[in-house]
Scaffold this motif. Structure first.
Motif, PDB file in Angstrom:
ATOM      1  N   GLY A   1       2.892  14.083 -14.115  1.00  0.00           N
ATOM      2  CA  GLY A   1       1.912  14.244 -15.176  1.00  0.00           C
ATOM      3  C   GLY A   1       1.600  12.976 -15.951  1.00  0.00           C
ATOM      4  N   GLN A   2       2.049  11.832 -15.454  1.00  0.00           N
ATOM      5  CA  GLN A   2       1.746  10.559 -16.108  1.00  0.00           C
ATOM      6  C   GLN A   2       0.368  10.071 -15.668  1.00  0.00           C
ATOM      7  OE1 GLN A   2       4.889   7.941 -15.003  1.00  0.00           O
ATOM      8  NE2 GLN A   2       6.476   9.098 -16.063  1.00  0.00           N
ATOM      9  N   PRO A   3      -0.246   9.175 -16.446  1.00  0.00           N
ATOM     10  CA  PRO A   3      -1.547   8.624 -16.034  1.00  0.00           C
ATOM     11  C   PRO A   3      -1.410   7.857 -14.716  1.00  0.00           C
ATOM     12  CG  PRO A   3      -0.987   7.933 -18.278  1.00  0.00           C
ATOM     13  CD  PRO A   3       0.192   8.664 -17.733  1.00  0.00           C
ATOM     14  N   ALA A   4      -2.319   8.133 -13.792  1.00  0.00           N
ATOM     15  CA  ALA A   4      -2.191   7.528 -12.465  1.00  0.00           C
ATOM     16  C   ALA A   4      -3.470   6.870 -11.973  1.00  0.00           C
ATOM     17  CB  ALA A   4      -1.748   8.595 -11.466  1.00  0.00           C
ATOM     18  N   LEU A   5      -4.482   6.770 -12.836  1.00  0.00           N
ATOM     19  CA  LEU A   5      -5.762   6.220 -12.387  1.00  0.00           C
ATOM     20  C   LEU A   5      -5.623   4.777 -11.910  1.00  0.00           C
ATOM     21  CD1 LEU A   5      -8.795   6.500 -11.990  1.00  0.00           C
ATOM     22  CD2 LEU A   5      -9.087   5.744 -14.359  1.00  0.00           C
ATOM     23  N   THR A   6      -4.947   3.953 -12.677  1.00  0.00           N
ATOM     24  CA  THR A   6      -4.779   2.548 -12.295  1.00  0.00           C
ATOM     25  C   THR A   6      -4.014   2.422 -10.986  1.00  0.00           C
ATOM     26  OG1 THR A   6      -4.737   1.965 -14.637  1.00  0.00           O
ATOM     27  CG2 THR A   6      -3.953   0.302 -13.088  1.00  0.00           C
ATOM     28  N   TRP A   7      -2.936   3.196 -10.856  1.00  0.00           N
ATOM     29  CA  TRP A   7      -2.150   3.166  -9.629  1.00  0.00           C
ATOM     30  C   TRP A   7      -2.996   3.610  -8.439  1.00  0.00           C
ATOM     31  CZ3 TRP A   7       1.953   0.425 -10.294  1.00  0.00           C
ATOM     32  CH2 TRP A   7       2.661   0.469 -11.491  1.00  0.00           C
TER      33      TRP A   7
ATOM     34  N   ALA B   1       0.841  -1.202   0.000  1.00  0.00           N
ATOM     35  CA  ALA B   1       0.000   0.000   0.000  1.00  0.00           C
ATOM     36  C   ALA B   1       0.874   1.250   0.000  1.00  0.00           C
ATOM     37  CB  ALA B   1      -0.938  -0.002   1.203  1.00  0.00           C
ATOM     38  N   VAL B   2       1.895   1.254   0.823  1.00  0.00           N
ATOM     39  CA  VAL B   2       2.807   2.404   0.871  1.00  0.00           C
ATOM     40  C   VAL B   2       3.523   2.573  -0.465  1.00  0.00           C
ATOM     41  CG1 VAL B   2       4.942   3.264   1.931  1.00  0.00           C
ATOM     42  CG2 VAL B   2       3.120   2.352   3.363  1.00  0.00           C
ATOM     43  N   VAL B   3       3.989   1.484  -1.034  1.00  0.00           N
ATOM     44  CA  VAL B   3       4.695   1.552  -2.323  1.00  0.00           C
ATOM     45  C   VAL B   3       3.776   2.104  -3.414  1.00  0.00           C
ATOM     46  CG1 VAL B   3       5.740   0.153  -4.146  1.00  0.00           C
ATOM     47  CG2 VAL B   3       6.361  -0.243  -1.772  1.00  0.00           C
ATOM     48  N   PHE B   4       2.534   1.610  -3.468  1.00  0.00           N
ATOM     49  CA  PHE B   4       1.632   2.063  -4.522  1.00  0.00           C
ATOM     50  C   PHE B   4       1.180   3.508  -4.303  1.00  0.00           C
ATOM     51  CE2 PHE B   4       1.535  -2.319  -5.749  1.00  0.00           C
ATOM     52  CZ  PHE B   4       1.273  -2.284  -7.109  1.00  0.00           C
ATOM     53  N   VAL B   5       1.068   3.946  -3.068  1.00  0.00           N
ATOM     54  CA  VAL B   5       0.741   5.352  -2.816  1.00  0.00           C
ATOM     55  C   VAL B   5       1.891   6.245  -3.287  1.00  0.00           C
ATOM     56  CG1 VAL B   5       0.389   7.057  -0.978  1.00  0.00           C
ATOM     57  CG2 VAL B   5      -0.926   4.944  -0.981  1.00  0.00           C
ATOM     58  N   ILE B   6       3.116   5.821  -3.051  1.00  0.00           N
ATOM     59  CA  ILE B   6       4.276   6.590  -3.518  1.00  0.00           C
ATOM     60  C   ILE B   6       4.313   6.621  -5.047  1.00  0.00           C
ATOM     61  CG2 ILE B   6       6.809   6.600  -3.629  1.00  0.00           C
ATOM     62  CD1 ILE B   6       6.753   5.564  -0.710  1.00  0.00           C
ATOM     63  N   ILE B   7       4.042   5.493  -5.684  1.00  0.00           N
ATOM     64  CA  ILE B   7       4.009   5.453  -7.149  1.00  0.00           C
ATOM     65  C   ILE B   7       2.916   6.375  -7.678  1.00  0.00           C
ATOM     66  CG2 ILE B   7       3.488   3.991  -9.138  1.00  0.00           C
ATOM     67  CD1 ILE B   7       4.845   1.687  -7.618  1.00  0.00           C
ATOM     68  N   THR B   8       1.745   6.334  -7.042  1.00  0.00           N
ATOM     69  CA  THR B   8       0.636   7.196  -7.461  1.00  0.00           C
ATOM     70  C   THR B   8       1.023   8.664  -7.333  1.00  0.00           C
ATOM     71  OG1 THR B   8      -0.962   5.537  -6.760  1.00  0.00           O
ATOM     72  CG2 THR B   8      -1.786   7.758  -7.055  1.00  0.00           C
ATOM     73  N   ALA B   9       1.627   9.028  -6.226  1.00  0.00           N
ATOM     74  CA  ALA B   9       2.025  10.421  -6.017  1.00  0.00           C
ATOM     75  C   ALA B   9       3.059  10.856  -7.055  1.00  0.00           C
ATOM     76  CB  ALA B   9       2.572  10.602  -4.611  1.00  0.00           C
ATOM     77  N   SER B  10       4.019   9.989  -7.342  1.00  0.00           N
ATOM     78  CA  SER B  10       5.039  10.371  -8.322  1.00  0.00           C
ATOM     79  C   SER B  10       4.432  10.489  -9.716  1.00  0.00           C
ATOM     80  CB  SER B  10       6.194   9.368  -8.310  1.00  0.00           C
ATOM     81  OG  SER B  10       5.784   8.126  -8.815  1.00  0.00           O
ATOM     82  N   CYS B  11       3.485   9.634 -10.057  1.00  0.00           N
ATOM     83  CA  CYS B  11       2.812   9.748 -11.362  1.00  0.00           C
ATOM     84  C   CYS B  11       2.021  11.046 -11.452  1.00  0.00           C
ATOM     85  CB  CYS B  11       1.892   8.550 -11.605  1.00  0.00           C
ATOM     86  SG  CYS B  11       2.762   7.032 -12.011  1.00  0.00           S
ATOM     87  N   GLU B  12       1.339  11.388 -10.374  1.00  0.00           N
ATOM     88  CA  GLU B  12       0.568  12.640 -10.367  1.00  0.00           C
ATOM     89  C   GLU B  12       1.485  13.850 -10.507  1.00  0.00           C
ATOM     90  OE1 GLU B  12      -2.609  13.460 -10.384  1.00  0.00           O
ATOM     91  OE2 GLU B  12      -3.356  11.407 -10.343  1.00  0.00           O
ATOM     92  N   LEU B  13       2.613  13.821  -9.835  1.00  0.00           N
ATOM     93  CA  LEU B  13       3.523  14.960  -9.869  1.00  0.00           C
ATOM     94  C   LEU B  13       4.230  15.105 -11.212  1.00  0.00           C
ATOM     95  CD1 LEU B  13       5.050  14.745  -6.289  1.00  0.00           C
ATOM     96  CD2 LEU B  13       3.374  16.389  -7.140  1.00  0.00           C
TER      97      LEU B  13
END
Length: 78
Positions: free
Chosen positions: A35-41, A21-33
């Motif tokens: 500008g990459q698609p982050a919906l799946t993450w 969960a922590v890893v995927f939240v970090i991946i989601t945040a980095s994708c959002e920052l």
């Protein structure tokens, strides 16, 4: 601790799910920052966080049931 202790399995699940969960939240945040698609993450992160919360509730229920059983056993011995 008993060999087939349900609390032990829940603790193992908490560690496993919590880590991812922590890893995927970090991946989601980095994708959002970036500008990459982050919906799946974000959806995977949401599912993992919900599973983590459900495991925490299961752990609390197991601990409460064990405490009630110990109190009932102590009441019978008195």
């Amino acid at each position: 601790m008993r060999r087939n202790d349900p609390k032990e399995f829940v603790d193992l699940g908490l560690g496993f799910v919590g880590f991812f969960a922590v890893v995927f939240v970090i991946i989601t945040a980095s994708c959002e920052l970036t500008g990459q698609p982050a919906l799946t993450w974000a959806l995977v992160s949401l599912v993992l966080v919900v599973v983590f919360i459900l495991l925490l509730q299961a752990r609390r229920r197991i601990a409460a049931a064990r405490l009630r059983a110990e109190e009932a056993h102590a009441g019978q011995d008195s």
